[in-house]
Design a protein around this motif. Structure first.
Motif, PDB file in Angstrom:
ATOM      1  N   UNK A  66       0.830  -1.044  -0.005  1.00 54.17           N
ATOM      2  CA  UNK A  66      -0.128  -0.044   0.119  1.00 54.17           C
ATOM      3  C   UNK A  66       0.926   1.306  -0.063  1.00 54.17           C
ATOM      4  N   UNK A  67       2.241   1.233   0.246  1.00 53.68           N
ATOM      5  CA  UNK A  67       3.108   2.235   0.281  1.00 53.68           C
ATOM      6  C   UNK A  67       3.446   2.408  -1.269  1.00 53.68           C
ATOM      7  N   UNK A  68       3.993   3.829  -1.617  1.00 54.11           N
ATOM      8  CA  UNK A  68       4.380   4.033  -2.931  1.00 54.11           C
ATOM      9  C   UNK A  68       5.909   4.193  -2.775  1.00 54.11           C
ATOM     10  N   UNK A  69       6.700   3.313  -3.632  1.00 52.19           N
ATOM     11  CA  UNK A  69       8.040   2.956  -3.537  1.00 52.19           C
ATOM     12  C   UNK A  69       8.848   3.520  -4.818  1.00 52.19           C
ATOM     13  N   UNK A  70       9.763   4.394  -4.492  1.00 56.53           N
ATOM     14  CA  UNK A  70      10.666   4.943  -5.716  1.00 56.53           C
ATOM     15  C   UNK A  70      12.108   4.430  -5.430  1.00 56.53           C
ATOM     16  N   UNK A  71      12.830   4.404  -6.674  1.00 54.73           N
ATOM     17  CA  UNK A  71      14.187   4.385  -6.966  1.00 54.73           C
ATOM     18  C   UNK A  71      14.356   5.534  -7.380  1.00 54.73           C
ATOM     19  N   UNK A  72      15.641   6.284  -7.064  1.00 51.83           N
ATOM     20  CA  UNK A  72      15.847   7.366  -7.774  1.00 51.83           C
ATOM     21  C   UNK A  72      17.454   7.357  -8.101  1.00 51.83           C
ATOM     22  N   UNK A  73      18.016   8.349  -8.746  1.00 52.48           N
ATOM     23  CA  UNK A  73      19.325   8.418  -9.269  1.00 52.48           C
ATOM     24  C   UNK A  73      19.528   9.687  -9.557  1.00 52.48           C
ATOM     25  N   UNK A  74      20.811  10.389  -9.311  1.00 54.62           N
ATOM     26  CA  UNK A  74      21.074  11.799  -9.815  1.00 54.62           C
ATOM     27  C   UNK A  74      22.559  11.694 -10.013  1.00 54.62           C
ATOM     28  N   UNK A  75      23.024  13.010 -10.763  1.00 57.94           N
ATOM     29  CA  UNK A  75      24.557  12.997 -11.052  1.00 57.94           C
ATOM     30  C   UNK A  75      24.910  14.009  -9.925  1.00 57.94           C
ATOM     31  N   UNK A  76      25.414  13.658  -8.907  1.00 59.42           N
ATOM     32  CA  UNK A  76      26.290  14.589  -7.746  1.00 59.42           C
ATOM     33  C   UNK A  76      27.295  13.730  -7.276  1.00 59.42           C
ATOM     34  N   UNK A  77      28.068  14.423  -6.178  1.00 63.57           N
ATOM     35  CA  UNK A  77      29.189  13.742  -5.763  1.00 63.57           C
ATOM     36  C   UNK A  77      28.737  12.610  -4.944  1.00 63.57           C
TER      37      UNK A  77
END
Length: 308
Positions: A260-271
């Motif tokens: 029932x939860x909402x799950x995300x994977x995320x990725x960025x371009x940082x240090x």
């Protein structure tokens, strides 16, 4: 550098012995080890047997054998930490220890998009992120980070919690929301070549990554893998903490609630995101849409300052 056999701390040695015994022997051949019920938990032999039962549970074996069942019941009476885990693998754990040819760590945004459905940025997401207020919960953060800390990942994960004054629309839980949060893992985002991305995932993906982190050990912490039984415990502790669930909630109920939860994977371009070994970043939104937890872990050498 991997630890030499004689130098492995007692707890990891016991876990390693149990794992190797289960790999080499059939459950019926291990029954002879469980003829005498334990009286206390500070006996190394009892700890090895508890780990054997935990390893058998991951294999879907051992249950229904009276000698093993009696030993497991006694461990529950003595409140051994592994004894509260289910005696068989749950459906949400189906990926534990399973390796698929051609699929390794997610290192690039292209790989992330190829494996998981992307969630597009929205103006509502950015507005929601600006309204988020951080809450400090050190004990809960420590439980979330546990799979990475115990297994020697090179950097203590960033674990943060946020509250919203009103529910966030599910479609607004995306990278636009995340980029408004004061996350250290996003510091300097946009100064490197690449575009931050968020993709929707599922609880089985999240708990599998938590299990793998504890089971295999970090790149620079070789020899710190915790064995399957304890990796499973640490993964569940972390998942419960991410969702903010009470520790006495039954596992099947936790698995049901996780959907029932909402799950995300995320990725960025940082240090933070080096895109060369293992970078993992998850965010989870509670069913009411007002509580968010973020976990970002990297196994690349960096400043090891803790984030909780």
């Amino acid at each position: 550098m991997a630890a030499r056999a004689g130098k492995i701390p007692g707890d990891r040695l016991q876990r390693s012995v149990a794992e190797k015994l289960v790999e080499a022997q059939q459950p019926r051949d291990l029954e002879a080890l469980f003829g005498e019920l334990p009286q206390r938990l500070d006996d190394p032999a009892v700890e090895v047997r508890a780990c054997i039962l935990g390893e058998l549970a991951l294999m879907g074996a051992g249950r229904g054998r009276p000698v093993l069942d009696a030993y497991a019941a006694r461990l529950r009476e003595l409140r051994h930490p592994l004894a509260r885990l289910p005696r068989t693998r749950l459906d949400v754990e189906h990926r534990f220890g399973v390796r698929v040819r051609g699929l390794g760590s997610v290192k690039t945004s292209e790989q992330l998009r190829a494996r998981f459905p992307e969630v597009s940025a929205t103006d509502g997401g950015a507005e929601g992120g600006r309204r988020a207020v951080e809450s400090v919960e050190a004990g809960r953060a420590g439980a979330v980070a546990e799979p990475f800390v115990v297994s020697g990942w090179s950097r203590v994960p960033e674990v943060r919690f946020f509250a919203l004054p009103s529910p966030l629309e599910p479609d607004d839980f995306n990278i636009a929301f995340i980029k408004q949060l004061p996350l250290d893992c996003l510091a300097g985002e946009g100064t490197r070549r690449g575009v931050a991305v968020s993709c929707r995932t599922t609880p089985d993906d999240v708990i599998n990554e938590l299990f793998a982190a504890a089971h295999h050990g970090g790149v620079n912490g070789q020899g710190k893998g915790q064995g399957g039984a304890y990796a499973r415990l640490y993964a569940w502790n972390s998942l419960y903490a991410l969702m903010g669930l009470p520790g006495d909630l039954p596992f099947l109920d936790a698995a049901r609630l996780a959907a029932e939860y909402r799950w995300l994977r995320f990725m960025a371009f940082s240090d933070w995101f080096h895109h060369d070994t293992a970078d993992i970043a998850f965010a989870v939104l509670d069913p009411g849409g007002t509580r968010v937890a973020v976990l970002a872990a990297t196994d690349t050498d960096a400043d090891s300052r803790p984030y909780f």
